[in-house]
Motif scaffolding. Structure first.
Motif, short mmCIF file in Angstrom:
data_model
loop_
_atom_site.label_atom_id
_atom_site.label_comp_id
_atom_site.label_asym_id
_atom_site.label_seq_id
_atom_site.Cartn_x
_atom_site.Cartn_y
_atom_site.Cartn_z
N PHE A 194 36.47 41.64 66.59
CA PHE A 194 36.32 42.10 65.22
C PHE A 194 35.30 43.23 65.10
CE2 PHE A 194 37.57 37.58 64.74
CZ PHE A 194 38.78 37.79 64.11
N SER A 195 34.19 43.14 65.81
CA SER A 195 33.10 44.10 65.63
C SER A 195 33.53 45.51 65.99
CB SER A 195 31.88 43.69 66.46
OG SER A 195 32.20 43.59 67.84
N SER A 230 50.09 42.18 58.06
CA SER A 230 49.29 42.88 57.05
C SER A 230 48.77 44.20 57.63
CB SER A 230 48.09 42.04 56.62
OG SER A 230 47.28 42.73 55.69
N THR A 231 48.72 45.22 56.79
CA THR A 231 48.05 46.48 57.13
C THR A 231 47.13 46.83 55.97
OG1 THR A 231 49.97 47.23 58.42
CG2 THR A 231 48.34 48.89 57.79
N ILE A 232 45.87 47.10 56.29
CA ILE A 232 44.89 47.33 55.23
C ILE A 232 43.94 48.46 55.63
CG2 ILE A 232 43.28 45.60 56.16
CD1 ILE A 232 42.57 44.91 53.22
N GLU A 233 43.46 49.20 54.64
CA GLU A 233 42.43 50.21 54.88
C GLU A 233 41.09 49.51 55.02
OE1 GLU A 233 42.31 53.49 52.27
OE2 GLU A 233 44.47 53.86 52.34
N ALA A 234 40.32 49.92 56.02
CA ALA A 234 39.03 49.27 56.28
C ALA A 234 38.10 49.35 55.07
CB ALA A 234 38.37 49.91 57.50
N LYS A 235 38.14 50.44 54.35
CA LYS A 235 37.24 50.59 53.20
C LYS A 235 37.59 49.61 52.08
CE LYS A 235 39.80 54.48 51.15
NZ LYS A 235 39.71 55.92 50.77
N GLN A 236 38.85 49.16 52.05
CA GLN A 236 39.22 48.16 51.05
C GLN A 236 38.50 46.84 51.30
OE1 GLN A 236 43.80 49.15 51.27
NE2 GLN A 236 43.43 47.78 49.57
N PHE A 281 32.06 39.04 52.75
CA PHE A 281 33.46 39.02 53.17
C PHE A 281 33.66 40.01 54.31
CE2 PHE A 281 38.00 40.15 52.69
CZ PHE A 281 38.53 38.87 52.76
N THR A 282 34.22 39.55 55.41
CA THR A 282 34.33 40.37 56.61
C THR A 282 35.78 40.51 57.05
OG1 THR A 282 34.15 38.49 58.12
CG2 THR A 282 32.08 39.52 57.37
N LEU A 283 35.97 41.39 58.02
CA LEU A 283 37.29 41.54 58.64
C LEU A 283 37.75 40.22 59.24
CD1 LEU A 283 39.69 43.17 59.73
CD2 LEU A 283 38.23 43.88 61.64
N GLU A 284 36.82 39.47 59.81
CA GLU A 284 37.18 38.17 60.40
C GLU A 284 37.70 37.21 59.33
OE1 GLU A 284 35.29 34.68 63.27
OE2 GLU A 284 34.08 36.43 62.71
N ASP A 285 37.09 37.21 58.15
CA ASP A 285 37.58 36.37 57.06
C ASP A 285 39.01 36.75 56.68
OD1 ASP A 285 35.14 34.97 56.73
OD2 ASP A 285 34.34 36.65 55.59
N TYR A 286 39.25 38.06 56.57
CA TYR A 286 40.58 38.54 56.21
C TYR A 286 41.60 38.14 57.26
CZ TYR A 286 44.21 41.78 54.66
OH TYR A 286 45.39 42.33 54.21
#
Length: 312
Positions: free
Chosen positions: A189-190, A209-215, A284-289
């Motif tokens: 994740f890091s 899922s595809t998401i923008e990191a800034k979101q 809330f982190t990328l890992e949570d998502y």
């Protein structure tokens, strides 16, 4: 035109293994994260992009060239770092670098020497005698030595120690600043969070899922941990709340909640009826998502008590 394009690609190996209707685009200058555990389909997708495997269905392009039909050109032009390393037998690091330079018709080795210095790589050793970390650094150097504009990196920091992992992340950020287009496949994740502009999550061969990191960084969802002053307060809150919660530690009177800004006032109205020891916000982190897609079924299956039919 996207620099990298994967269009409805399927490769079915049977028994649920393979990739299924995978699609994504990567624009020029973008770092695109491909996130998933081992066996999710990341390497299979990348092998199709590099022209090692032909898709049963769908199309793949790099710089407008068909990955299967133009595989030789793509292998020459792209900086490719495989997840599983395989080197020719009987070579030293120096000999392998020389071999790759000849393949790419390189005469100026200035950048190669700079990369060796950055990653503290001694290439005089026989490859078969190298540690996994040294082999990984050799692969990194040869992937970047010809200064490619397009990079496809499969688990690039696997085998590197933490210092070299951080150095690699900083190097990728420098490459990004120079306008390189990068596909970064990883389960860490890091490094994805630190480098990527957009992130695709792949599960069981399907991009879910595809998401923008800034979101993610600007998410209005907020997670909280609450510990109640007594078991009676804890039970009273559970009995009366209308919010979706997760039991954190029943024996310590703790719960977790995931809320939008609109629900915040509702939470504090409910908490005003009980006594609490503390309430703390959890970033809330990328890992949570990611875990929203990967851990939900596992959590329920393991019998974690979950009120009102949801996870935090």
């Amino acid at each position: 035109m996207p620099v990298i394009e994967v269009k409805h690609v399927t490769k079915d190996y049977g028994h649920g293994r393979g990739i299924f209707d995978v699609s994504f685009k990567i624009e020029e200058g973008e770092v695109f994260g491909f996130l998933g555990p081992n066996g999710a389909g990341k390497t299979t997708t990348i092998r199709h992009l590099m022209g090692f495997t032909k898709a049963q269905e769908g199309e793949l392009y790099i710089n407008g060239k068909d990955s299967w039909k133009s595989a030789a050109i793509i292998k020459h032009d792209v900086g490719y770092l495989p997840g599983e390393l395989a080197f020719p037998k009987g070579m030293s690091g120096d000999q392998f670098i020389e071999f790759m330079a000849e393949e790419r018709q390189m005469t100026d080795m200035t950048r190669t020497e700079e990369l060796k210095e950055i990653f503290e790589l001694d290439t005089s050793e026989e490859i078969k005698e190298m540690s996994l970390g040294t082999k990984r650094k050799l692969a990194v150097v040869t992937a970047f030595m010809h200064n490619p504009k397009v990079l496809i990196l499969d688990e690039p920091t696997s085998g590197l120690d933490p210092i070299m992992q951080e150095r690699f992340i900083q190097f990728i950020l420098n490459e990004k600043a120079e306008g390189k287009t990068i596909l970064l496949s990883s389960h860490i994740f890091s490094e994805v969070d630190a480098t990527c502009d957009r992130i695709a999550i792949i599960k069981d061969g399907v991009v879910v899922s595809t998401i923008e990191a800034k979101q993610l960084k600007q998410s209005t969802n907020k997670a909280f941990k609450i510990e109640f002053a007594s078991f009676n307060d804890y039970q009273k809150f559970l009995a009366n709340t209308e919010l979706v919660i997760t039991i954190e530690r029943p024996n310590q009177n703790q719960v977790k909640l995931n809320l939008t800004d609109e629900k915040m006032q509702h939470l504090f109205a409910e908490l005003s009826e009980v006594n609490v020891n503390f309430i703390s916000e959890i970033k809330f982190t990328l890992e949570d998502y990611f875990m929203d897609f990967y851990d939900r079924e596992k959590t329920v299956a393991e019998g974690e008590e979950n009120l009102h039919g949801g996870l935090y």
